[in-house]
Motif scaffolding. Structure first.
Motif, short mmCIF file in Angstrom:
data_model
loop_
_atom_site.label_atom_id
_atom_site.label_comp_id
_atom_site.label_asym_id
_atom_site.label_seq_id
_atom_site.Cartn_x
_atom_site.Cartn_y
_atom_site.Cartn_z
N ASP D 227 15.72 -15.34 -30.87
CA ASP D 227 15.58 -16.64 -30.57
C ASP D 227 15.51 -16.76 -28.71
N ASP D 228 16.41 -16.05 -28.34
CA ASP D 228 16.54 -15.61 -26.81
C ASP D 228 15.41 -15.22 -26.47
N LEU D 229 15.09 -14.12 -26.79
CA LEU D 229 13.75 -13.30 -26.14
C LEU D 229 12.32 -13.79 -26.51
N VAL D 230 12.25 -14.37 -27.56
CA VAL D 230 10.89 -14.71 -28.21
C VAL D 230 10.64 -16.31 -28.34
N LEU D 231 11.51 -16.86 -29.32
CA LEU D 231 11.28 -18.42 -29.58
C LEU D 231 11.58 -19.18 -28.48
N SER D 232 12.32 -18.55 -27.44
CA SER D 232 12.56 -19.71 -26.18
C SER D 232 11.55 -19.61 -25.36
N LYS D 233 10.46 -18.61 -25.65
CA LYS D 233 9.52 -18.37 -24.66
C LYS D 233 7.99 -19.05 -25.32
N ARG D 234 7.63 -20.26 -24.81
CA ARG D 234 6.38 -20.88 -25.09
C ARG D 234 5.22 -19.79 -25.10
N GLU D 235 4.92 -19.00 -24.47
CA GLU D 235 3.89 -18.33 -24.47
C GLU D 235 3.90 -17.32 -25.71
N TYR D 236 4.94 -16.80 -25.97
CA TYR D 236 4.91 -15.92 -27.14
C TYR D 236 4.87 -16.94 -28.46
N LEU D 237 5.22 -18.28 -28.42
CA LEU D 237 5.08 -19.08 -29.69
C LEU D 237 3.54 -19.09 -29.77
N GLU D 238 2.89 -19.47 -28.69
CA GLU D 238 1.31 -19.79 -28.62
C GLU D 238 0.79 -18.42 -29.16
N LEU D 239 1.17 -17.29 -28.83
CA LEU D 239 0.79 -16.17 -29.20
C LEU D 239 0.72 -16.08 -30.67
N ILE D 240 2.05 -16.29 -31.05
CA ILE D 240 2.04 -16.03 -32.68
C ILE D 240 1.23 -17.00 -33.35
N THR D 241 1.10 -18.27 -32.93
CA THR D 241 0.13 -19.22 -33.85
C THR D 241 -1.15 -19.30 -33.31
N SER D 242 -1.50 -18.11 -32.34
CA SER D 242 -3.02 -18.43 -31.93
C SER D 242 -4.06 -17.79 -32.92
N ALA D 243 -5.23 -18.38 -32.94
CA ALA D 243 -6.22 -18.42 -34.17
C ALA D 243 -6.34 -16.87 -34.50
N ASP D 244 -6.34 -15.79 -33.51
CA ASP D 244 -6.90 -14.58 -33.93
C ASP D 244 -5.74 -14.01 -34.85
N TYR D 245 -4.64 -14.45 -34.81
CA TYR D 245 -3.67 -13.52 -35.82
C TYR D 245 -3.34 -14.46 -36.96
N THR D 246 -4.38 -15.60 -37.31
CA THR D 246 -4.02 -16.48 -38.31
C THR D 246 -5.20 -16.33 -39.26
#
Lengths: 665, 323, 172, 522
Positions: D227-246
Motif C-alpha cells: 500500500d505505502d510504497l506502491v498503491l499510494s503512488k499514482r504513477e505505479y497504478l498507471e504503470l500497472i494498468t498501462s496497455a502494454d501490460y494488459t
C-alpha cells in the motif's frame, strides 16, 4: 638388456627382469623385444632379460643392480608367483629393500606355455609387465607377522599311513591326537594276509606298530571318532571331535572277550564287515584278534537290548564288577587345539557291481581281491582255506585286472597296486589250492623294487597270463556252475573263453565316498578324480594349499605300502619342521580399517568368515584383528566408503594394474 | 576497508534453482558474506549482466560457485567464460559435482528424449512434427537455439574444477564454511570436496539402531511398509544410500523418515558411488543360491536409478569417455 | 538405449591399432582355485586364445564392482571373473559374496548398454585346467562376434504414426 | 521508467542525430535477472522499420518426461521436485497426489491435513521470496534505481533493517518448519502414496501454530508495505494498468466447492476473457482441455485450450491462450476461503475496476492477497487436531496403473500424470508445469511490448525495462521452466531488419546506463 633414460619424479626406480626360463619362455615370447619395450616405461631404470633369473647368478644380478643403480622397486617376469614369488622377495630383502617392493609377472604358465602365436604372446607379456610396473610403484613396505605353532598334531585316519606318521611324531616328542572312525586302527593293511613283493605277513609287521600306538605316552588314540569341525589357522587350529558310543567303557574293558561267549546269541549271526561279510560275528564283538584297542564293541543294530530292551544282558553279568558295558553311552564331542594336521584318511575300493558284465553279486563265485585276501588270511572266515561258497576247492581261477581302473566307465586312472596284488593273489591261491590260475591283464605294471622279479617268479610258477581286457563273464552251460571268462588275447589275437570255478576281480582304489565333505572341513581342495590335491605334484607332494595341513597315504592318490609309509614320514617331517622352528611367518596381506574415515556402517562385520571384524562401541567404528584376518579381502570390496584396505591388494594398486593392462603405451 | 574486497560470483547451468535457494537460505548469513566479499555476478538476485563478466579481467573473480550440469552449447560457453574469469571455480551442488538427477537422462539418447517431449506426450499437439532447433521460416530462418547435446556432463567434464560442494542442494552451513575457507588464508588441496570425508552413517541419528548383521530375503519399497521412525532404514529393508554417501548434510532425509538417496556423492576414496553402494547392498542378500539371490535382488526395481541417482554422468563408465 | 557405452568405444582405439579386431579381456582370478587352474593349464601346455590378461586376487570376494567398471572404462571388451566352486571357497564364503555382487552388477551394466556376454563369472577349481582353456576360448569367440565395446545403434528420431498416436492417447 | 526518463530523453535526442545509423545499433539485456528463469528475445522488423514479430525463446531442455521412464513411481515426488528447486514442494505434492490416484489409495484425514498445512506454509514462504527478493524490488526500491540497489539489499534499505530482518527470519522459520516435517526445505521427502512418511507430533503443531500467527501478521504487514510504497503512488497504478501490460486472455486456477481459491485440491476452473466460467473439470480430464503447441524456435511448448485450437500468441476474445498464477487464480475464482484474504480480494477487484483483471503487473498485488490467504489457511490447519490422528498412512494394496495429480504451484496450475506397469515402474509421464501454462502469454507480452515501443527502427531503451518488468510479474520459474524451459541464458532483445540481419541489441550496464553497441554484423 636395455637402459631407460626416464627417472621418476618421486624417486621411484624400477628394475624389470625378464626370464627366458631356458626356452620355456624365450621359445614363445620375444624376450628381447619385451625388454626393450619395458625399458621405455615410466619409472623403469633398468630392464634386463636373463636365461634363468631364479638361478644364483640371476639373483646376484638383481642384488647388484639394486646396489649399483639404486633400484627401489623390482619386477620379475618369469613363472607363476606360486613358484618363485618367495624366492625373489627374499632376494629383494637380502639386497636391503623391503621384500614387498616386488611384483612377479607370470609370463610362463599364463603366457608362453599356453600360446603359440609369438607376436600375440609377446604383446600379452608387454601388457602384463606394464601392469606390474604401474602397480609396483604404489607398493608399500610391509612386515610379515609371526604366528606361533602349537606343537600338538592331529592325525586323521588310523591306517598304516596314520599309524606311521603318529609314531614318527610321537617319537619326536610331540603330542599326537590320532582319530580313527572305525572301532580299531589298522585300516586296509590289517585285512591283508601277505604283502607284495616280499610276501611277509601283514599282521606281523603291522601289529607291533598298532600296539605301539596304543601304548605310546605321546599319543592320544580315539577310535569310533570323527572330526566334525576345524577352525583357526596354521599353528593354532581348534578341532572339534565327535566320539561315537561303543557301549563299552574303554578303560574298564580288558579285552577278555568273555562277554562275547556269554552273549545270548549262541551262534554268530551278523555278517562280519572286517571279513567282507564272508564270515559272521555276534552283536558284541571285537573286529579282529589283533584289534587296537583290544576292546569289544556293541553293534546296536543287531543287539537285542537295543532292539527290544528285553535282553537278559548275559554280557553284563559276565563282565560282573568290571562294569565295562554301558548301554547308556551317548555320543560326546570335545575340542582340542593343535598346530598342524595330517590327513591319512585312506581309500575306498571300487564297487565291483559298477562293472555289471563281470557278474559280481550275481554269480556267487565272482569275488573281489579284498574278499580273497580274507579267505587266504589264516584269521579269516575260512581260517585261510580258499574255498568257494559251496565249499568246493577251485581248480581253475581267473584273476581280472583293472576292474574300475583304466576304464572310461569307472575310473580313467591306473590304481597302481592292482597288478602287484593280483600277482600276489595268484601266487597265494596257487600255493593254497594248486589251482590253475589265469591272469587277465591290459598291461603288466611292475615298477618298483623287486616287483618285476616277483612277476617273473609267479610266471615261472605256471600262472597263465592273458593279455586282454575281459569282455564278459557268464555261466558255462552244462558245466556244473563253472563260469566262462571271455577276453581277446591280444598277443595271440584270438578270442579266448576260459571256463573257471572262481573269478577274482582286482578292484581299483577310489577316494573315500565322503572325501568332498572332509576336504571342505579342512579347507583343502581335491583333484578331478577326487583325491586330495597336493600343493605341488613334485615339489610339495605332502603339502596342501592350506598351511599346516599335510597329506599321507592313499587319500592323496593310490599307492602301495612302501610309498604310503614314506609319504607318512614326509608329512610328519613337514609338520615337525614347522613345530621345530616354533612360528610361521604369514603373508601380510591382511585387511585394516582406516579408522579416521570409517563411518561405522557395519557392512563389513558379518562378511568376515573368521569373526576378525568387530565394532568398537566407544569409537563407533569397525576394527579388524589382523591375527584372525586371513586376507580374503571380501570386507574391502564390500566397504561402501572405501574405508577398509588390504595390504598387497589396495584398491589403488589393483586400479593401477587394470589401467596398466589396458593402457596403450 | 582500504583493500578491495574479493569478488565472488554465483551462476547456474542446467539446474533446478534449488542451489540458488540454498544460497538465499543463508538468510542473515548472506549479509556477512556480502560484508566480506563483493558478489559481482548472481543472475537470480542481482542486476549484473553477462557482458559485465566478459569485460572483467581474466582471473579477476576470486571464486565462482557454479551449479547445474552442462547440457547445452550455451551452458558450456558460460562454464568456460567463468572458468577464465575466476581464480577458483567451485562445482556447487550435485548436478555440477556429479551430473545430478538430470544426469539420468544419459540413459537415453538425445533423440529419444526429443521424441518423448515433442511427439509422444499425450497433450502435445504436433501434427507437422515440428522440432525445436530445426530452423523454420520464422525470422527468415535467422532464429537459433543452443544445441541440446548428446549427454549431460558434470562441470569437471567440461572445464577444470578447483573444488566441489556436494549436496542437492548443499547445506547452508557447508556453503558458509566453504566461502569462508576460500576467502581465508589456507586453501584446501585442489580438487577436494569441501565436506567431511566419511560416509553418512557417521552422523545418522539412527546409527545406533543398526544391527551388526542384516540379512534380507527381500528389499522393501517405501510404499510397502510402515516405516519405523527410530530403526535403521537399511535394517528395515529400504535401500538407503547412506553407507556409500558422503556425510555433511546431517541426514535430513532420514530425519524425514525416508532413506538417503546419495546426493552428496561418494567419499574421497571411492571412484564410483554406484558400484560401491551396489557392492554393499548385494552383501545383505541372505542366500547362497543363484536363483534365490536373483529373486531377492529382483526386489530392487531400478538398480541404476537407485545407485546412480545423482552420479551417472560422473560414473566410471561415463568418465572414461572422451568429452 | 544408454549412450554410456558410446564413447567407451572411443576409449578403445582398437581399429586404429590393428585392422583385425582382437578383443581384450581382463580376468580376475582367485589365487586358490582359478589362478591355480590357469597355472595347471600352463604346466599341461594347453593352448588357448591370447586375449586374456589375468589379475590375481586372493579371493573372488575381493573383486570390487569398481574393478569391473574400471576395466570396461579403460578399454576392455570383456571381463571374466574366476573363483572357487560354491562351497569350495578357501575363505569359506568369499565366492558367495562375489556371486551376489555379480548378479546385481550384471543388471546394472546391461542397463548401461554392455552386452551380457561381455561380463562372465565362472567357477573353476584348481584341478580344472582344461575348463580355463574352454571358457577363455569360448568367451573370446563370443567377443569377436560382438565386436568392440561400443554404443548400440541409436533409435533414429521419427514422428509417431497416427496409429501409434492413437495408442498413446488410449494408453494414457 | 517510461521513455520520459532523462536517460530516455538523452538517448532519443542522440538517436535522432544518429539518423540512418539506427539501423546499425544493437541492444541487449543479458541475462534478465531477478526472475526464476531467463529467456531470449528476437524482434523482427519489416522494411518499414515496424515490428513484424517478436519472438520469446527458451533455449534449454532437460527431458524429465523421458528419463523418469523405468524409475519406480514412488520416486517421482523426489525426482520431479528436481524440476524446480524454488517450488520443489509443489512438484513433490503434485507427484504425491498422482501416486494416491495411481495406487488407488485415499490418504487418511491426518495425512491430508499435514500435506495441506505444509503446502500452505510453503506458499507463504515462496510468495514472500518473490515479493521481497525477486519481483518486489522494482516497486519497493523503484524501477529506475541503480541496479546495484535493485535487489534484496536495496529492499532492506528501503524497508529498514529491522523489517528486513523480519522478512528474512520469517522466511527462515517457515523453511525450518517445512524441513521439520519434510526433511529438507529444498526437495522435501515426506510424500508417499496414501499419506506422509512421518508422524505429526503435538510439538510440531505448537511450532506451526506460533509461526502461523506471525505469518498472518507478516502477510498483513507486507500488504501494508505494498500500500505505502506502491498503491499510494499514482504513477505505479498507471504503470500497472498501462496497455502494454494488459492482455485479454482466459484464466485458469484450482477452486474448491464454493469456487474459492484453493492451492492443494479441487477442480480446475477456467474463465473467459469476460470473466465467465468457461469450463470446470477434475484434473483427470486435463488432457481434454489443455494442449501443448510446439514451435521450432523454442524448446518450451506453448499451452493453449485444446477445444479452441492453437491460434498463435494473440489475445482478445477469440484467443485460445490462457494464463495461470496469482492474478489468474483470483480471476478464475469467486473469492477467497478466509476472511481477511476475502476482504483484500474484494478491495483488489474494486480498485482495479472489477473482474477479470487483465493487467499482468497486478500479479504482484494478487500474490500478496494469496500470501494472506495462505497464512490464514496455515493458521486454520495448525489448530486442527486431526493433524495428530494416529493413522497418517495407508499402505496401498491395489495394483498401480495410472494417476493424475494437480496442485496450484505459486506460479500456477501444476499437473503430473504417470502411467506405470503392474510393478509401479513408470512407462510414461506427462508434466504440465506452471510456467509453461503462461509461456504463450509471456510471448504475447514480449511481442506487445516490442510492437508498442519500437517504431521506424527506433528502439527506445524503455523496451528493455518493460520486458523485464513483464517477466518479473509472471515470475516465470526458471527451474520449472528448465524441465522444458530456459536454464541459463539471458534475456536479450535483438532487433533484426527485414532481411533478418541484426541491426540492434539493447543492454544496460550495471550503472543503469543504457549502452548501444554497433552491430557486429555490419
Amino acid at each position: 638388456m636395455a637402459e631407460s633414460k626416464d627417472i621418476d619424479r618421486n624417486g621411484i626406480q624400477i628394475g624389470v627382469y625378464v626370464c627366458h626360463c631356458g626356452t620355456n619362455i624365450a621359445g614363445t615370447v620375444d624376450v628381447k623385444a619385451l625388454t626393450e619395450y619395458v625399458a621405455t616405461l615410466p619409472g623403469v631404470t633398468m630392464a634386463r632379460n636373463y636365461k634363468y633369473v631364479c638361478s644364483t647368478p640371476g639373483q646376484e644380478l638383481i642384488k647388484r643392480d639394486i646396489h649399483e643403480l639404486g633400484l627401489n622397486r623390482i619386477v620379475v617376469a618369469a613363472c607363476s608367483p606360486c613358484l618363485h614369488e618367495k624366492t625373489f622377495r627374499s632376494v629383494v630383502a637380502e639386497a636391503g629393500l623391503n621384500p614387498y617392493y616386488f611384483q612377479m609377472v607370470n609370463i610362463r604358465e599364463h603366457d608362453s606355455w599356453v600360446h603359440t602365436d609369438k607376436r600375440a604372446a609377446t604383446e600379452k607379456g608387454k601388457d602384463l609387465i606394464r601392469a606390474a610396473v604401474r602397480r609396483v610403484r604404489l607398493h608399500k613396505p610391509l612386515e610379515r607377522k609371526r604366528v606361533s605353532i602349537n606343537p600338538a598334531v592331529l592325525i586323521v585316519g588310523g591306517g598304516i599311513a596314520g599309524i606311521h606318521a603318529a609314531l614318527t611324531m610321537a617319537n619326536a616328542g610331540k603330542h599326537v591326537y590320532l582319530v580313527e572312525r572305525d572301532a580299531t586302527i589298522g585300516g586296509h593293511m590289517a585285512m591283508f594276509d601277505k604283502t607284495f613283493p616280499t610276501l611277509d605277513c601283514a599282521a606281523c609287521i603291522l601289529t607291533p606298530k598298532m600296539t605301539a600306538v596304543k601304548s605310546h605316552h605321546n599319543i592320544t588314540l580315539w577310535t569310533l571318532s570323527e572330526v566334525t569341525q576345524v577352525d583357526g589357522y596354521v599353528g593354532n587350529y581348534q578341532v572339534t571331535i565327535k566320539h561315537k558310543p561303543r557301549y563299552v567303557i574303554e578303560d574298564a574293558c580288558v579285552g577278555c572277550m568273555e562277554c562275547i561267549d556269554a552273549c545270548v546269541y549262541k551262534q554268530a549271526k551278523v555278517p562280519d564287515e572286517f571279513n567282507m561279510y564272508l564270515g559272521k560275528r555276534k552283536p558284541i564283538y571285537i573286529p579282529f584278534p589283533q584289534a587296537v584297542p583290544q576292546v569289544v564293541v556293541i553293534d546296536r543294530e543287531s543287539c537285542i537290548e537295543f532292539k527290544s530292551g528285553k535282553c537278559k544282558k548275559t554280557c553284563v553279568e559276565v563282565c560282573a564288577d568290571r562294569k565295562a558295558i554301558d548301554f547308556k553311552q551317548q555320543e560326546t564331542t570335545e575340542t582340542i587345539e593343535v598346530g598342524t594336521i595330517i590327513l591319512a584318511t585312506g581309500f575306498f575300493t571300487v564297487d565291483a557291481k559298477r562293472v555289471p558284465y563281470y557278474g559280481y553279486g550275481i554269480y556267487p563265485n565272482v569275488y573281489t581281491g579284498l574278499e580273497v585276501e580274507r579267505l587266504i588270511n589264516a584269521a579269516g572266515p575260512t581260517n585261510g582255506e580258499v574255498i568257494l561258497r559251496d565249499g568246493r576247492k577251485p581248480q581253475r581261477v581267473a584273476i581280472v585286472h583293472c576292474v574300475g581302473s583304466r576304464d572310461e566307465n569307472t575310473n580313467r586312472y591306473c590304481s597302481r597296486v592292482c597288478c602287484m596284488y593280483s600277482l600276489k593273489l595268484a601266487h597265494l591261491i596257487k600255493e593254497k589250492t594248486e589251482a590253475e590260475v589265469f591272469n587277465f591283464y591290459i598291461d603288466m605294471r611292475t615298477p618298483g623294487k623287486g616287483f618285476e622279479e616277483f612277476y617273473n617268479r609267479v610266471a615261472d610258477e605256471g600262472t597263465h597270463f592273458v593279455r586282454g581286457r575281459v569282455a564278459d563273464i557268464y555261466p558255462n552251460p552244462g558245466d556244473g556252475g563253472r563260469l566262462l571268462v571271455c577276453a581277446e588275447d591280444t598277443l595271440m589275437s584270438t578270442v579266448r573263453k576260459i571256463p573257471v570255478d572262481m573269478v577274482v576281480l582286482s578292484t581299483g582304489l577310489e577316494p573315500q565316498p565322503d572325501a568332498q565333505d572332509v576336504r571342505r572341513r579342512f579347507h583343502i581342495t581335491c583333484s578331478t578324480e577326487g583325491f586330495f590335491l597336493e600343493r605341488h605334484p613334485k615339489l610339495a607332494p605332502v603339502n596342501t594349499f592350506t598351511d599346516g595341513v599335510f597329506l599321507a597315504g592313499c587319500c592323496q592318490g593310490p599307492k602301495d605300502i612302501p610309498d604310503t609309509v614314506a609319504q607318512a614320514g614326509a608329512a610328519a617331517a613337514e609338520a615337525l619342521a614347522l613345530i621345530d622352528i616354533g612360528y610361521i611367518e604369514q603373508e601380510p596381506n591382511t585387511a585394516h580399517v582406516l579408522e579416521e574415515v570409517c563411518s561405522g556402517c557395519k557392512t563389513c562385520i558379518p562378511l568376515c568368515p573368521y569373526q576378525a571384524i568387530s565394532f568398537v562401541e566407544n569409537k563407533k567404528k569397525a576394527e579388524i584383528n589382523e591375527v584372525l584376518c586371513k586376507g580374503c579381502g571380501t570386507c574391502v570390496a564390500s566397504c561402501p566408503s572405501g574405508s577398509v584396505q588390504q595390504n598387497l591388494f589396495e584398491d589403488e594398486e589393483i586400479f593401477a594394474e587394470i589401467e596398466g593392462l589396458l593402457a596403450y603405451a | 576497508m582500504t583493500r578491495e574486497k574479493p569478488k565472488i560470483a554465483f551462476y547456474w547451468c542446467a539446474s533446478c534453482g534449488g542451489c540458488e535457494e540454498a544460497v538465499v537460505d543463508l538468510a542473515e548469513e548472506i549479509l556477512d558474506v556480502v560484508a566480506t566479499a563483493d558478489i559481482v555476478f548472481w543472475p537470480v538476485a542481482l542486476d549484473f549482466k553477462r557482458r559485465d563478466v566478459e569485460q572483467m579481467l581474466d582471473g579477476s573473480i576470486l571464486a565462482t560457485f557454479l551449479n547445474g550440469a552442462i547440457r547445452t552449447s550455451e551452458q558450456e560457453e558460460m562454464a568456460k567464460l567463468l572458468r577464465r574469469k575466476s581464480k577458483l571455480l567451485v562445482a556447487f551442488g550435485s548436478c555440477s559435482h556429479l551430473g545430478g538427477i538430470p544426469g539420468l537422462a544419459n540413459l537415453f539418447t538425445r533423440e529419444s528424449i526429443l521424441q518423448a517431449v515433442y511427439f509422444e506426450t499425450p497433450t502435445t499437439e504436433n501434427p507437422d512434427c515440428v522440432l525445436p532447433g530445426v530452423p523454420g521460416k520464422d525470422g527468415n530462418g535467422k532464429l537459433t537455439l543452443p544445441y541440446f547435446s548428446e549427454r549431460v556432463r558434470a562441470l569437471d567434464q567440461v572445464v577444470e574444477v578447483d573444488y566441489y560442494l556436494p549436496g542437492c542442494p548443499p547445506l547452508p552451513r557447508i556453503i558458509t564454511r566453504a566461502v569462508a575457507t576460500l576467502l581465508g588464508e589456507h586453501l584446501p588441496e585442489k580438487g577436494s570436496v569441501l565436506a567431511p570425508d566419511e560416509a553418512l552413517c557417521t552422523e545418522c541419528p539412527r546409527k545406533d539402531s543398526k544391527p551388526e548383521k542384516i540379512a534380507l530375503k527381500s528389499f522393501k519399497r517405501p510404499q510397502e511398509i510402515l516405516i519405523d521412525e527410530t530403526q535403521c532404514l537399511l535394517a528395515q529393508g529400504l535401500l538407503c544410500m547412506g553407507p556409500a554417501t558422503r556425510a555433511g548434510c546431517e541426514a535430513p532425509c532420514v530425519l524425514g523418515n525416508m532413506p538417503c538417496t546419495g546426493c552428496c556423492g561418494p567419499p574421497g576414496r571411492v571412484r564410483d558411488q554406484g558400484a560401491k553402494a551396489l557392492s554393499a547392498i548385494a552383501s545383505l542378500v541372505d542366500s547362497q543360491d543363484e536363483q534365490e539371490i536373483d529373486a531377492v535382488l529382483a526386489s530392487i526395481p531400478d538398480p541404476v536409478g537407485t545407485f546412480y541417482r545423482y552420479s551417472l554422468p560422473a560414473s566410471l563408465l561415463a568418465h572414461s569417455r572422451k568429452v | 538405449m544408454p549412450d554410456v557405452s558410446s564413447n567407451l568405444s572411443q576409449a578403445v582405439p582398437l581399429e586404429a591399432e590393428q585392422p583385425a579386431f582382437e578383443p581384450r579381456v581382463v580376468a580376475f582370478f582367485c589365487t586358490w582355485c582359478t589362478y591355480m587352474a590357469a597355472d595347471l593349464a600352463g604346466t599341461s601346455r594347453m593352448k588357448y586364445a591370447p586375449n586374456v590378461r589375468v589379475i590375481r586376487v586372493m579371493c573372488s570376494g575381493r573383486i570390487d564392482p569398481q574393478f569391473v567398471l574400471a576395466a570396461f572404462a579403460n578399454g576392455a571388451d570383456g571381463v571374466l571373473i574366476g573363483g572357487c566352486h560354491p562351497g569350495d571357497c578357501h575363505y569359506q564364503e568369499g565366492n558367495y559374496n562375489c556371486l551376489r555382487r555379480v548378479r546385481l552388477l550384471k543388471r546394472v551394466i546391461e542397463e548401461l548398454g554392455i552386452e551380457e556376454d561381455r561380463f562372465r563369472l565362472e567357477w573353476i577349481s584348481a584341478a580344472e585346467g582344461d575348463r580355463v582353456r574352454v571358457v577363455i576360448n569360448d568367451m573370446v569367440e563370443k567377443l569377436r562376434a560382438l565386436g568392440p565395446l561400443q554404443m548400440k545403434k541409436e533409435v533414429p528420431l521419427r514422428p509417431l504414426s497416427p496409429e501409434e498416436h492413437e495408442l498413446q492417447e488410449v494408453a494414457v | 521508467m517510461t521513455d520520459a526518463t532523462t536517460a530516455g530523453k538523452a538517448w532519443s535526442q542522440a538517436a535522432k542525430k544518429a539518423g540512418e545509423q539506427y539501423l546499425h545499433r544493437r541492444i541487449t539485456i543479458d541475462p534478465v535477472t531477478r526472475l526464476e528463469g531467463h529467456g531470449k528475445i528476437e524482434v523482427f522488423l519489416n522494411d518499414a522499420g515496424e515490428v513484424d514479430r517478436a519472438y520469446f525463446q527458451v533455449p534449454e531442455l532437460r527431458g524429465f518426461e523421458k528419463f523418469v521412464q523405468g524409475r519406480p513411481v514412488e520416486e517421482m515426488p523426489q525426482i520431479t521436485s528436481r524440476i524446480c528447486g524454488v517450488c520443489p514442494t509443489a512438484h513433490h505434492m503434485a507427484a504425491t497426489k498422482a501416486l494416491d490416484a495411481l495406487y488407488h489409495v485415499e490418504p487418511p484425514e491426518a495425512a491430508k491435513k499435514i500435506r495441506e498445512l505444509l503446502y500452505s506454509t510453503f506458499m507463504v514462504e515462496d510468495h514472500t521470496l518473490h515479493f521481497y527478493y525477486l519481483g518486489g524490488p522494482d516497486f519497493v526500491v523503484g524501477p529506475d534505481a541503480a541496479p546495484s540497489q535493485r535487489n534484496i539489499l536495496g529492499v532492506i534499505q528501503a524497508v529498514g533493517i529491522e523489517n528486513a530482518k523480519k522478512v528474512i527470519s520469517m522466511r527462515r522459520r517457515l523453511r525450518e518448519l517445512i524441513a521439520l516435517v519434510g526433511g529438507k526445505p529444498v526437495h522435501p521427502v515426506f510424500g508417499l502414496p496414501g499419506g506422509v512418511a512421518k508422524r505429526f507430533t503435538p510439538d510440531m503443531q505448537k511450532q506451526f501454530q506460533e509461526a502461523a500467527e506471525d505469518a498472518v501478521a507478516f502477510a498483513a504487514f507486507t500488504l501494508k508495505v505494498f500500500d505505502d510504497l506502491v498503491l499510494s503512488k499514482r504513477e505505479y497504478l498507471e504503470l500497472i494498468t498501462s496497455a502494454d501490460y494488459t492482455h485479454r486472455t482466459y484464466y485458469m486456477g484450482l477452486v474448491d466447492d464454493e469456487n474459492h481459491v484453493n492451492f492443494y485440491d479441487g477442480n480446475i476452473r477456467i474463465v473467459t476473457p469476460d470473466g465467465q466460467e468457461w469450463k470446470k473439470f477434475p484434473a483427470t480430464d486435463y488432457a481434454e482441455v489443455i494442449a501443448e503447441h510446439v514451435e521450432p524456435w523454442s524448446y518450451a511448448k506453448f499451452c493453449y485450450l485444446k477445444p479452441l485450437g492453437w491460434k498463435g500468441c494473440t489475445d482478445g476474445n477469440d484467443t485460445s491462450i490462457y494464463s495461470v498464477a496469482p492474478l489468474a487464480r483470483l480471476n478464475a475464482s469467486d473469492g477467497m476461503a478466509t476472511p481477511l484474504a476475502q476482504e483484500q480480494y474484494r478491495r483488489f477487484f474494486t480498485t482495479l475496476g472489477g473482474k477479470p483483471v487483465h493487467h499482468t503487473l497486478a500479479n504482484h498485488w494478487a500474490r500478496l492477497v494469496e500470501l494472506l490467504y495462505a497464512a490464514e489457511r496455515m493458521r486454520e490447519l495448525a489448530h486442527d487436531d486431526r493433524l495428530l490422528a494416529p493413522e497418517y498412512r495407508l499402505l496401498p494394496t491395489a495394483l498401480p496403473t495410472e494417476g493424475v495429480g494437480v496442485v496450484e504451484a505459486p506460479r500456477g496450475t501444476l499437473i503430473h500424470h504417470y502411467h506405470t506397469d503392474e510393478h509401479g515402474i513408470v512407462l510414461r509421464a506427462n508434466l504440465i508445469v506452471a510456467t509453461q501454462n503462461n509461456s504463450a502469454r509471456i510471448a504475447l507480452s514480449v511481442d506487445k511490448a516490442a510492437k508498442g515501443l519500437i517504431h521506424g527502427g527506433d528502439v527506445p531503451e524503455a523496451v528493455l525495462n518493460k520486458i523485464e518488468m513483464a517477466f518479473r510479474a509472471y515470475d516465470p520459474c526458471n527451474a520449472c521452466a528448465t524441465h522444458a524451459f530456459p536454464g541459463d541464458t539471458g534475456l536479450g532483445v535483438r532487433v533484426h531488419d527485414g532481411k533478418g540481419n541484426v541491426i540492434a541489441e539493447l543492454r544496460r550496464d550495471h550503472n543503469g546506463q543504457v549502452t548501444k553497441n554497433r552491430s557486429v554484423r555490419r
